[in-house]
Structure formats: C-alpha cells, structure tokens
Motif scaffolding. Structure first.
Motif, mmCIF file in Angstrom:
data_model
loop_
_atom_site.group_PDB
_atom_site.id
_atom_site.type_symbol
_atom_site.label_atom_id
_atom_site.label_comp_id
_atom_site.label_asym_id
_atom_site.label_seq_id
_atom_site.Cartn_x
_atom_site.Cartn_y
_atom_site.Cartn_z
ATOM 1 N N GLU A 89 0.835 -1.204 0.000
ATOM 2 C CA GLU A 89 0.000 0.000 0.000
ATOM 3 C C GLU A 89 0.870 1.255 0.000
ATOM 4 O OE1 GLU A 89 -3.763 1.930 2.436
ATOM 5 O OE2 GLU A 89 -2.700 0.220 3.304
ATOM 6 N N ASN A 93 0.979 3.919 -3.092
ATOM 7 C CA ASN A 93 0.696 5.344 -2.878
ATOM 8 C C ASN A 93 1.842 6.230 -3.341
ATOM 9 O OD1 ASN A 93 -1.899 4.917 -1.885
ATOM 10 N ND2 ASN A 93 -1.180 4.702 0.217
ATOM 11 N N LYS A 97 1.623 8.973 -6.363
ATOM 12 C CA LYS A 97 2.082 10.360 -6.158
ATOM 13 C C LYS A 97 3.046 10.750 -7.286
ATOM 14 C CE LYS A 97 4.547 13.291 -2.892
ATOM 15 N NZ LYS A 97 5.979 13.334 -3.105
#
Length: 147
Positions: A89, A93, A97
């Motif tokens: 995770e 992420n 980004k």
C-alpha cells in the motif's frame, strides 16, 4: 501495457481532453488535419516516454508492474477486491504520487506541443472528440498519418 490500464494515459486524446463529452461536428480543414496528425504522432512519443517513466517509478519502489496493475485496477473498481500488505500500500501510494507529478509535467508538455503545432488546445480537443464518431474524419487522419 501499463498505461493502457491507467485512466490518465488510456487514450492519447484523453490525456489532454479529460472529457468524453462530444462536441458538435465542425468542419476540419486539410491544414488542421495535418496539424492534428503531426501533434498526434508527437504525442505517441510522449506516451512512450510516460510508459518508460512509469515503469521506472514502479521498479524503483520494488514492485512488479503486473502487481501494480492489479492493485490499481482494484483501486479503480469498488467491486474488485485485492489483498495488499501495508508495504504494498505504501509503495502503491508513492507510485501514484509520482504518477500524478509526471502527469502534470506531460500535460504541460502536450499543451505546449499542441500550440506549437498551430492548433489551440480547444480546437485540438474539438477535433479529437469529433474523431471518436466521424468515420470520414478518421479516414482523413489515417491518410495523413500514412503520408
């Protein structure tokens, strides 16, 4: 292909347009179809660069491209379920980004390319939308791309 599964890079037209709404059909001059074709070809090169950078970002985080795609598809589809670790995770992420930052850079580059090619971004969008449903215009673009 990585980016074919990503909404922001799915279709070259939609990279800029960001909308699937259809515009009223307008006349597209031979000059405009030529300008569109040249810009479209350049966008293909930018798309290849975007794919390369995304693959590199995924690799830098230590994730496999197929795993990233699986997670991303599940994130985009509320009905899909995928189990991921806290580490995955976090990596996902970070990649997202980075992807958002790359998208902003590519968007600016594409907008500049369209303008440098002689079309306004709005006109490019109109032609791109019209191409989705106009077989005659699609054929004209095909002919221009093969010349």
């Amino acid at each position: 292909m990585i980016l074919s599964k990503m909404k922001m890079f799915g279709l070259l037209f939609l990279m800029i347009i960001g909308s699937s709404s259809l515009m009223a059909q307008t006349n597209v001059s031979d000059e405009e179809i030529g300008q569109f074709a040249v810009t479209f070809q350049k966008m293909r090169m930018i798309n290849q660069e975007a794919q390369k950078q995304l693959s590199e970002a995924i690799a830098e985080e230590g994730m496999e491209v197929t795993r990233f795609n699986t997670i991303h598809q599940a994130q985009m589809d509320p009905a899909a379920e995928v189990e991921l670790t806290k580490e995955e995770e976090k990596k996902y992420n970070t990649i997202i980004k980075d992807l958002n930052e790359m998208q902003a850079e590519f968007r600016k580059e594409i907008e500049d390319m369209i303008k440098d090619g002689g079309l306004s971004v709005e006109r490019y969008e109109q032609i791109g939308n019209q191409l989705q449903n106009d077989a005659e215009l699609q054929e004209r673009l095909r002919e221009e791309l093969t010349n």
